[in-house]
Design a protein around this motif. Sequence first.
Motif, PDB file in Angstrom:
ATOM      1  N   GLN A 170      38.650  28.826 -52.963  1.00  0.00           N
ATOM      2  CA  GLN A 170      39.386  27.558 -52.816  1.00  0.00           C
ATOM      3  C   GLN A 170      40.075  27.519 -51.448  1.00  0.00           C
ATOM      4  O   GLN A 170      40.083  26.477 -50.782  1.00  0.00           O
ATOM      5  CB  GLN A 170      40.469  27.430 -53.891  1.00  0.00           C
ATOM      6  N   LEU A 171      40.629  28.655 -51.039  1.00  0.00           N
ATOM      7  CA  LEU A 171      41.333  28.702 -49.752  1.00  0.00           C
ATOM      8  C   LEU A 171      40.347  28.538 -48.601  1.00  0.00           C
ATOM      9  O   LEU A 171      40.619  27.803 -47.650  1.00  0.00           O
ATOM     10  CB  LEU A 171      42.074  30.041 -49.619  1.00  0.00           C
ATOM     11  N   LEU A 172      39.215  29.207 -48.694  1.00  0.00           N
ATOM     12  CA  LEU A 172      38.217  29.097 -47.620  1.00  0.00           C
ATOM     13  C   LEU A 172      37.665  27.673 -47.555  1.00  0.00           C
ATOM     14  O   LEU A 172      37.486  27.130 -46.460  1.00  0.00           O
ATOM     15  CB  LEU A 172      37.083  30.106 -47.852  1.00  0.00           C
ATOM     16  N   ASP A 173      37.439  27.078 -48.726  1.00  0.00           N
ATOM     17  CA  ASP A 173      36.950  25.682 -48.757  1.00  0.00           C
ATOM     18  C   ASP A 173      37.992  24.751 -48.141  1.00  0.00           C
ATOM     19  O   ASP A 173      37.648  23.804 -47.410  1.00  0.00           O
ATOM     20  CB  ASP A 173      36.671  25.236 -50.202  1.00  0.00           C
ATOM     21  N   HIS A 174      39.265  25.032 -48.433  1.00  0.00           N
ATOM     22  CA  HIS A 174      40.348  24.209 -47.898  1.00  0.00           C
ATOM     23  C   HIS A 174      40.385  24.299 -46.379  1.00  0.00           C
ATOM     24  O   HIS A 174      40.545  23.293 -45.681  1.00  0.00           O
ATOM     25  CB  HIS A 174      41.681  24.650 -48.515  1.00  0.00           C
ATOM     26  N   ILE A 175      40.209  25.517 -45.863  1.00  0.00           N
ATOM     27  CA  ILE A 175      40.218  25.709 -44.412  1.00  0.00           C
ATOM     28  C   ILE A 175      39.067  24.933 -43.778  1.00  0.00           C
ATOM     29  O   ILE A 175      39.236  24.258 -42.760  1.00  0.00           O
ATOM     30  CB  ILE A 175      40.151  27.210 -44.055  1.00  0.00           C
ATOM     31  N   GLU A 176      37.907  24.995 -44.387  1.00  0.00           N
ATOM     32  CA  GLU A 176      36.747  24.243 -43.848  1.00  0.00           C
ATOM     33  C   GLU A 176      37.019  22.746 -43.864  1.00  0.00           C
ATOM     34  O   GLU A 176      36.696  22.031 -42.904  1.00  0.00           O
ATOM     35  CB  GLU A 176      35.481  24.560 -44.659  1.00  0.00           C
ATOM     36  N   ALA A 177      37.630  22.283 -44.941  1.00  0.00           N
ATOM     37  CA  ALA A 177      37.947  20.848 -45.036  1.00  0.00           C
ATOM     38  C   ALA A 177      38.955  20.454 -43.962  1.00  0.00           C
ATOM     39  O   ALA A 177      38.831  19.396 -43.317  1.00  0.00           O
ATOM     40  CB  ALA A 177      38.491  20.537 -46.425  1.00  0.00           C
ATOM     41  N   LEU A 178      39.933  21.326 -43.726  1.00  0.00           N
ATOM     42  CA  LEU A 178      40.932  21.036 -42.692  1.00  0.00           C
ATOM     43  C   LEU A 178      40.291  21.025 -41.307  1.00  0.00           C
ATOM     44  O   LEU A 178      40.651  20.209 -40.454  1.00  0.00           O
ATOM     45  CB  LEU A 178      42.061  22.074 -42.730  1.00  0.00           C
ATOM     46  N   LYS A 179      39.350  21.931 -41.093  1.00  0.00           N
ATOM     47  CA  LYS A 179      38.669  21.954 -39.787  1.00  0.00           C
ATOM     48  C   LYS A 179      38.023  20.603 -39.515  1.00  0.00           C
ATOM     49  O   LYS A 179      38.108  20.054 -38.415  1.00  0.00           O
ATOM     50  CB  LYS A 179      37.600  23.059 -39.755  1.00  0.00           C
ATOM     51  N   GLN A 180      37.377  20.079 -40.534  1.00  0.00           N
ATOM     52  CA  GLN A 180      36.710  18.778 -40.368  1.00  0.00           C
ATOM     53  C   GLN A 180      37.741  17.680 -40.128  1.00  0.00           C
ATOM     54  O   GLN A 180      37.565  16.832 -39.236  1.00  0.00           O
ATOM     55  CB  GLN A 180      35.878  18.449 -41.617  1.00  0.00           C
ATOM     56  N   GLU A 181      38.811  17.693 -40.924  1.00  0.00           N
ATOM     57  CA  GLU A 181      39.842  16.660 -40.768  1.00  0.00           C
ATOM     58  C   GLU A 181      40.478  16.728 -39.388  1.00  0.00           C
ATOM     59  O   GLU A 181      40.680  15.699 -38.732  1.00  0.00           O
ATOM     60  CB  GLU A 181      40.935  16.825 -41.826  1.00  0.00           C
ATOM     61  N   TYR A 182      40.800  17.963 -38.951  1.00  0.00           N
ATOM     62  CA  TYR A 182      41.482  18.125 -37.668  1.00  0.00           C
ATOM     63  C   TYR A 182      40.572  17.697 -36.519  1.00  0.00           C
ATOM     64  O   TYR A 182      41.013  17.094 -35.542  1.00  0.00           O
ATOM     65  CB  TYR A 182      41.932  19.587 -37.475  1.00  0.00           C
ATOM     66  N   THR A 183      39.292  18.012 -36.653  1.00  0.00           N
ATOM     67  CA  THR A 183      38.351  17.600 -35.614  1.00  0.00           C
ATOM     68  C   THR A 183      38.320  16.075 -35.541  1.00  0.00           C
ATOM     69  O   THR A 183      38.369  15.482 -34.460  1.00  0.00           O
ATOM     70  CB  THR A 183      36.942  18.148 -35.898  1.00  0.00           C
ATOM     71  N   ALA A 184      38.256  15.434 -36.716  1.00  0.00           N
ATOM     72  CA  ALA A 184      38.248  13.969 -36.768  1.00  0.00           C
ATOM     73  C   ALA A 184      39.527  13.377 -36.195  1.00  0.00           C
ATOM     74  O   ALA A 184      39.531  12.269 -35.636  1.00  0.00           O
ATOM     75  CB  ALA A 184      38.057  13.513 -38.210  1.00  0.00           C
ATOM     76  N   MET A 185      40.638  14.134 -36.302  1.00  0.00           N
ATOM     77  CA  MET A 185      41.915  13.663 -35.758  1.00  0.00           C
ATOM     78  C   MET A 185      41.996  13.856 -34.247  1.00  0.00           C
ATOM     79  O   MET A 185      42.985  13.471 -33.623  1.00  0.00           O
ATOM     80  CB  MET A 185      43.071  14.420 -36.423  1.00  0.00           C
ATOM     81  N   GLY A 186      40.984  14.553 -33.686  1.00  0.00           N
ATOM     82  CA  GLY A 186      40.989  14.751 -32.238  1.00  0.00           C
ATOM     83  C   GLY A 186      41.720  16.004 -31.800  1.00  0.00           C
ATOM     84  O   GLY A 186      42.053  16.155 -30.619  1.00  0.00           O
ATOM     85  N   ILE A 187      41.980  16.927 -32.722  1.00  0.00           N
ATOM     86  CA  ILE A 187      42.645  18.178 -32.351  1.00  0.00           C
ATOM     87  C   ILE A 187      41.654  19.012 -31.547  1.00  0.00           C
ATOM     88  O   ILE A 187      40.512  19.217 -31.963  1.00  0.00           O
ATOM     89  CB  ILE A 187      43.085  18.956 -33.612  1.00  0.00           C
ATOM     90  N   GLU A 188      42.155  19.509 -30.396  1.00  0.00           N
ATOM     91  CA  GLU A 188      41.231  20.181 -29.462  1.00  0.00           C
ATOM     92  C   GLU A 188      40.816  21.568 -29.924  1.00  0.00           C
ATOM     93  O   GLU A 188      39.635  21.873 -30.032  1.00  0.00           O
ATOM     94  CB  GLU A 188      41.885  20.276 -28.080  1.00  0.00           C
ATOM     95  N   ASP A 189      41.775  22.429 -30.162  1.00  0.00           N
ATOM     96  CA  ASP A 189      41.443  23.811 -30.523  1.00  0.00           C
ATOM     97  C   ASP A 189      41.737  23.987 -32.007  1.00  0.00           C
ATOM     98  O   ASP A 189      42.822  24.399 -32.408  1.00  0.00           O
ATOM     99  CB  ASP A 189      42.272  24.791 -29.666  1.00  0.00           C
ATOM    100  N   VAL A 190      40.753  23.685 -32.817  1.00  0.00           N
ATOM    101  CA  VAL A 190      40.945  23.671 -34.275  1.00  0.00           C
ATOM    102  C   VAL A 190      41.162  25.090 -34.805  1.00  0.00           C
ATOM    103  O   VAL A 190      41.950  25.308 -35.724  1.00  0.00           O
ATOM    104  CB  VAL A 190      39.738  22.989 -34.947  1.00  0.00           C
ATOM    105  N   GLU A 191      40.496  26.066 -34.188  1.00  0.00           N
ATOM    106  CA  GLU A 191      40.654  27.462 -34.636  1.00  0.00           C
ATOM    107  C   GLU A 191      42.106  27.910 -34.449  1.00  0.00           C
ATOM    108  O   GLU A 191      42.700  28.545 -35.317  1.00  0.00           O
ATOM    109  CB  GLU A 191      39.733  28.401 -33.855  1.00  0.00           C
ATOM    110  N   LYS A 192      42.671  27.543 -33.291  1.00  0.00           N
ATOM    111  CA  LYS A 192      44.058  27.954 -33.027  1.00  0.00           C
ATOM    112  C   LYS A 192      45.010  27.161 -33.927  1.00  0.00           C
ATOM    113  O   LYS A 192      46.003  27.696 -34.409  1.00  0.00           O
ATOM    114  CB  LYS A 192      44.406  27.720 -31.551  1.00  0.00           C
ATOM    115  N   ALA A 193      44.640  25.902 -34.166  1.00  0.00           N
ATOM    116  CA  ALA A 193      45.493  25.069 -35.025  1.00  0.00           C
ATOM    117  C   ALA A 193      45.545  25.616 -36.443  1.00  0.00           C
ATOM    118  O   ALA A 193      46.517  25.415 -37.159  1.00  0.00           O
ATOM    119  CB  ALA A 193      44.966  23.639 -35.027  1.00  0.00           C
ATOM    120  N   LEU A 194      44.485  26.323 -36.836  1.00  0.00           N
ATOM    121  CA  LEU A 194      44.419  26.859 -38.209  1.00  0.00           C
ATOM    122  C   LEU A 194      44.539  28.382 -38.239  1.00  0.00           C
ATOM    123  O   LEU A 194      44.216  29.011 -39.259  1.00  0.00           O
ATOM    124  CB  LEU A 194      43.094  26.432 -38.859  1.00  0.00           C
TER     125      LEU A 194
END
Lengths: 241, 260
Positions: A170-194
């Motif tokens: 569930q946690l790994l799925d959540h992280i993947e979902a956040l990566k997609q959301e953050y990318t869509a929000m225009g966040i540049e460095d998604v890995e660092k953001a998460l």
Amino acid sequence: MAIAEMKREGEALPPDQLIEELEAVRKEFLSGKTLRPRNIPKSKDEVIQAKLRHHVGNAVQNHKFVGEKYLNCEDKALRRMNLRKMVDECGQTSVGVGLPSHPTLARWGSHAFGITDEEINKLEKEDLPADRMMWQCTKVNLHRTSHWAIDTAMSLVGEGEKLRPEIRQQLLDHIEALKQEYTAMGIEDVEKALAFEIEHAAVDVEHGELAVTAVRKFIKTPELQDEFRRAFILTLQQGHA
Amino acid sequence: MLYEPPYGPEDLKEPPLDGQAFINFLEMERARKYPEPPPFYQSLYAGKLRTEDLQLWVKDMYSYWDHALVYSTGAILIKSNDEATRTHILKKLVYLEGKDVVKDLTGWTTPAYEELWIRFGQGLGLTKGDIQSWKPFTRSYYAQSTLCMLSRWWEWSWLDGVASMLAGDLHHQEYLGRAQEALQKHYNVPEKSLEFFRVFAEDVKEHIPWERETLSYWACTKERQLTAAKAFRYRLDIENQLLLRVHTAAESGSLPLQVP
């Protein structure tokens, strides 16, 4: 559930059976979900507001209870494992390599959304909201007043949930979902953001194992098992009490 | 502060010293309070001790390196909400407990100070069992217990704890450095048994600058300076008291009271 109902008398359970019992309590109480709710934000502003709340009162720090697990530990080998864990939590960079402290990773996550260090510094000095204050103080106090083995074992609730494959997924799925959301929000460095979330999904597995070790080796009398049940359940109830 | 009354308006009316002046003041306090090395060390440096006296020193100080120093350092870490300071203390704790704790991250292999101290004792003809089974002299135990209590509970703040660390490190840096020379010159202790002293000398060089810097910055009120200076002085007392009874034993030839 009433704490008093949990009292057992007589023989101690084999440690792995105690862990199974408590995992069944976890599953029932949280309906199979993670300890802390994992939401998918609907907007960038929602993320920002959540991160601002997260910094209030500097409660992202954890040295006060992680340090107690270390300091109170009467088994030298376990104590040094706790020290190694503290290096992960308080900064591998303290020994010149690796990741910074988890509070710093939380700041990275906030920086990614334009929150500045000045804003964070100001929030850290603010009073914690009362409900969060009550749990944070209780958590530290539990660590100061419980048996030393229970101090270490209490991590079974938070970090230990990552040992459950269905919860870790569930946690790994959540992280993947956040990566997609953050990318869509225009966040540049998604890995660092998460970085904070990613690190916790990984290193907490080892930290959870430390809790299991403490239960297996040291929590073997009826009295200690009873005390541990209480501490486990009180910790589980954070956010719900 | 144990029983001392709190500082009142008269005590606090003067402005604090500026940072470096405060550090200079602490060092002058050290020179004033303890202008000479502890008597036991004076005898050590002069080559006057017997092997049995050195062995007693090793045995009696083991619980300090194994427990008191580790515990008191960890206790101050828990109190330290300034992350920069806490990170320094964490590194200090890793050095005390053994750099090999983080071998997976750094490749470091140096063991704990208590292990290196045991190896020093073995170089003097003691066994690990001799060292670990020793019941400290009661005065030594009192000193260690005092250090642990003041560090752990409300008597010392985190910053008082840093002042205590600075006092301990200045004391050990000077006196253990000279001890290493004397052990080679007068007592023929083999080089390989002196690893403790080499490791300590390198490590303490890292601690003292940040301890000074932390105090220079954070001891920014009169009250903080007063309590930090008191903690600094108490730590010097503790370090000197730790060596009192090994000196008594060396001088008198009989053993003082020990912990039951």
